[in-house]
Design an enzyme around this catalytic site. Structure first.
Site, PDB file in Angstrom:
ATOM      1  N   GLU A  14      42.214  36.761  33.169  1.00  0.00           N
ATOM      2  CA  GLU A  14      41.541  35.986  32.128  1.00  0.00           C
ATOM      3  C   GLU A  14      40.757  36.845  31.154  1.00  0.00           C
ATOM      4  O   GLU A  14      39.666  36.466  30.739  1.00  0.00           O
ATOM      5  CB  GLU A  14      40.619  34.961  32.798  1.00  0.00           C
ATOM      6  N   HIS A  53      45.225  27.908  33.746  1.00  0.00           N
ATOM      7  CA  HIS A  53      44.230  28.533  34.619  1.00  0.00           C
ATOM      8  C   HIS A  53      43.436  29.600  33.854  1.00  0.00           C
ATOM      9  O   HIS A  53      42.204  29.599  33.859  1.00  0.00           O
ATOM     10  CB  HIS A  53      44.920  29.138  35.842  1.00  0.00           C
ATOM     11  N   GLU A  54      44.160  30.500  33.195  1.00  0.00           N
ATOM     12  CA  GLU A  54      43.465  31.599  32.500  1.00  0.00           C
ATOM     13  C   GLU A  54      42.629  31.050  31.349  1.00  0.00           C
ATOM     14  O   GLU A  54      41.539  31.539  31.079  1.00  0.00           O
ATOM     15  CB  GLU A  54      44.468  32.650  32.003  1.00  0.00           C
ATOM     16  N   HIS A  61      39.337  29.702  32.507  1.00  0.00           N
ATOM     17  CA  HIS A  61      38.339  30.752  32.741  1.00  0.00           C
ATOM     18  C   HIS A  61      37.463  30.998  31.511  1.00  0.00           C
ATOM     19  O   HIS A  61      36.372  31.549  31.635  1.00  0.00           O
ATOM     20  CB  HIS A  61      39.028  32.067  33.109  1.00  0.00           C
ATOM     21  N   GLU A 104      36.480  31.045  40.590  1.00  0.00           N
ATOM     22  CA  GLU A 104      37.841  30.575  40.847  1.00  0.00           C
ATOM     23  C   GLU A 104      37.929  29.121  41.289  1.00  0.00           C
ATOM     24  O   GLU A 104      38.895  28.437  40.952  1.00  0.00           O
ATOM     25  CB  GLU A 104      38.530  31.494  41.860  1.00  0.00           C
ATOM     26  N   ASP A 125      39.585  43.428  47.053  1.00  0.00           N
ATOM     27  CA  ASP A 125      41.048  43.313  46.913  1.00  0.00           C
ATOM     28  C   ASP A 125      41.705  43.011  48.253  1.00  0.00           C
ATOM     29  O   ASP A 125      42.737  42.344  48.321  1.00  0.00           O
ATOM     30  CB  ASP A 125      41.653  44.619  46.372  1.00  0.00           C
ATOM     31  N   TYR A 135      39.535  29.838  45.590  1.00  0.00           N
ATOM     32  CA  TYR A 135      40.227  28.955  44.651  1.00  0.00           C
ATOM     33  C   TYR A 135      40.296  27.534  45.201  1.00  0.00           C
ATOM     34  O   TYR A 135      39.855  26.577  44.580  1.00  0.00           O
ATOM     35  CB  TYR A 135      41.675  29.432  44.420  1.00  0.00           C
TER      36      TYR A 135
HETATM   37 ZN   LIG Z   1      41.378  32.778  38.190  1.00  0.00          ZN
END
Ligand SMILES: [Zn+2]
Length: 614
Positions: free
Chosen positions: A283, A307-308, A311, A330, A387, A395
């Protein structure tokens, strides 16, 4: 002394830089950027200032006004912390700015350098960044915590005929280099050498460092809407397909504005990256970065774009203070994405997305069954690489939490709450406690109706979470259940299915089935050859875990074609979890052969999957 963020050396007692001016000289042959970062503090300051670095070579630190050296030090132990990297400590005395001169290294994790052969055009090299979660520090020395928002300017020096794009506004047209402007980043002779050009960008809205982003290469562009231009490497064919796929962007922006308030970032451009891009989308403000796998030819990539785009309000406007509050980014964005999808694609499609998410959330409970900490909305991430534990939990559990609140108070009240929340905290970085406080103040009594503590601090899926209800969703789940009895769906039952329906169908099948059943399903519907990677990968994952050897060739091809972690993770995991030693060995061989085509972040993730099963 206390750290502001478990993932940064930034000290809470030290001032936060407000502005960074970057000068970057790109050396494609050496896969290195020679740069300088001019950090400006809110006021003159005396004392130590800790910055985050990883894989950076620090050449000097100067007072920008006098060019006198500023003392600095790195830890005497040269081994960097595996998660944090290395702190760079500056000693300031009544100074409000510091110019750090540095070089990146070929292993800088924010950067992927592609050789011409690794690009679609095959003619020019390409480089792009991915700074989330904590990779900005491998690009320039910074207080690399989302708690520290910065505005920046950037001056990039590139070889002809390459051009750059940034998640920022262009400040001037590309031009020839000018002597004396380099600011110590490299010798003037290098900066002004023939065949170089300079591009300048500016971001005047405060952003967290993980949203810093650029790409450089043979990039072409086309307008697809009032505020939206598509950029891509790979020539006219990619651009055509992308322009068709994302033609609805403006409609989505308007839907977003109606739901969440004004779009604050000016432009909403899209950059389609080479297939090695490790995420579906990133994003980055003003310019979203996308995997080419979202171009499916049927506009269904719209969900990733939604979705992006979402953001732009939740994540970029209001940002999690640290990664322990990642759900604020998220969870809210997944909720907002589905509201946008509901407006532009309808309730049934939104319910399908919710169903795919519900399946994914349940799968994560299985993945983390021995480490339930990571099933919490607000986990403890001290010493944990974000990560490595990246998952659907922030999410989908975050989505479920917000949906639960919506069901409690009703949609009109919740919509009003959301708008107020965004207006109140925009351009701020906040934590879960700030959200809960605002929630309780604005929806009085909510804490007596919903067990907020269980949602935020508890492990697993709370009992008042809910599977979505919709006709298509229920039909698909019942067809999946019939497969267990040996039934394959009839052609008329799947006649209207697109990728999302198939994805949901496959994900609801048992994790391991009779190889002959897999083959029969594929003989009918050719799922292993689907152009939609969500479908193809879901099918191949099932095929591997069911021990269908005939699909190993297709698995290998897929792992060598794309570097999106959403596909690498399940396929490599299924291979190493296979009972046959041969399957495990093939995972190692394929990774050895494909490694160079993956982004450093993806390389690290696959390495950790392989290490866990060695
Ligand atoms: Zn996201």
């Amino acid at each position: 002394m206390a750290r502001l963020d478990p993932h940064s050396y930034t000290e809470s007692s030290q001032p936060l830089a407000k502005h960074v001016a970057l000068t970057l000289y790109f050396d494609f042959a050496a896969r290195t950027i020679h740069g300088s970062a001019l950090l400006t503090l809110p006021a003159a300051y005396t004392g130590p200032l800790l910055l985050d670095t990883r894989s950076l070579l620090i050449h000097s630190v100067l007072d920008p006004h006098t060019t006198a050296p500023i003392p600095f030090s790195l830890p005497s132990d040269p081994t960097p912390d595996p998660v944090l990297g290395q702190p760079l400590s500056l000693s300031l005395s009544a100074q409000s700015a510091a110019l750090v001169v540095f070089s990146t290294s070929p292993t800088s994790s924010a950067l992927q350098w592609l050789s011409p052969a690794q690009t679609a055009s095959k003619a020019h090299p390409f480089v792009y960044t991915q700074c989330q979660s904590i990779h900005a520090r491998s690009l320039f020395p910074s207080q690399d915590t989302p708690a520290a928002r910065i505005v920046f300017s950037a001056r990039l020096n590139l070889p002809h005929p390459l051009t750059a794009v940034m998640a920022a506004a262009r400040a001037a047209a590309p031009r020839d280099p000018v002597p004396g402007e380099v600011g110590f980043a490299c010798p003037d002779a290098l900066w002004c050498a023939p065949g170089r050009s300079v591009e300048e960008f500016i971001m005047n809205r405060p952003i967290p460092p993980y949203l810093f982003a650029f790409a450089a290469g043979d990039i072409a562009a086309r307008d697809v809407g009032l505020r939206t231009r598509v950029h891509a490497e790979g020539g006219a064919a990619v651009l055509d397909a992308a322009a068709r796929e994302f033609a609805g962007a403006e409609e989505m922006i308007r839907a977003g504005e109606a739901l969440f308030g004004p779009y604050e970032w000016g432009r909403f451009d899209l950059l389609v990256l080479p297939p090695s891009f490790p995420y579906g989308g990133m994003e980055n403000p003003m310019m979203v970065f996308l995997t080419p796998t979202v171009i499916k030819g049927d506009a269904s990539g719209a969900q990733v774009v939604a979705h992006e785009l979402a953001h732009s309000w939740t994540g970029n406007l209001i940002t999690n203070k640290t990664n322990e509050h990642f759900w604020l980014n998220e969870g809210f964005t997944t909720y907002a994405e589905r509201r946008i999808v509901e407006v532009v694609q309808g309730e049934e499609i939104a319910a399908l997305n919710m169903g795919i998410g519900w399946r994914g959330l349940n799968d994560e409970m299985e993945r983390f069954k021995d480490n339930m900490e990571f099933t919490k909305l607000k986990p403890n991430l001290e010493g944990i690489d974000p990560d490595e534990i990246y998952s659907q939990v922030p999410y989908e559990k975050g989505f479920q939490f917000l949906w639960r609140i919506e069901r409690q108070v009703g949609r009109p009240t919740f919509d009003e709450f959301l708008k107020k929340y965004i207006a109140k905290f925009k351009f701020q970085s906040i934590d879960t406690e700030a959200f809960l406080e605002f929630l309780k103040a604005n929806l009085p009594g909510i804490e007596n109706q919903i067990d907020l503590k269980q949602w935020v601090e508890g492990t697993g899926i709370p009992p008042d979470a809910m599977e979505p209800v919709s006709l298509i969703y229920s039909k698909i789940v019942s067809l999946s259940n019939e497969f267990k009895l040996g039934k394959i769906p009839k052609e008329q039952e799947v006649a209207n299915w697109s990728g999302q329906e198939w994805e949901l169908y496959i994900e609801n099948l048992p994790k391991s089935v009779e190889p002959s059943q897999i083959a029969a399903l594929d003989a009918h519907y050719r799922l292993s050859e689907s152009r939609d990677y969500e479908v193809k990968v879901a099918f191949l994952q099932l095929a591997i875990s069911s021990g269908c050897k005939e699909y190993f060739g297709e698995v290998e091809r897929t792992l060598k074609q794309v570097g999106r972690m959403k596909y690498l993770r399940p396929l490599y995991t299924a291979l190493v979890q296979g009972s046959a030693e041969e399957t495990k060995m093939s995972a190692r061989r394929i990774f050895a052969e494909a490694r160079d085509t993956y982004h450093p972040i993806a390389q690290g993730v696959v390495e950790s999957i392989l290490a866990k099963h060695s």
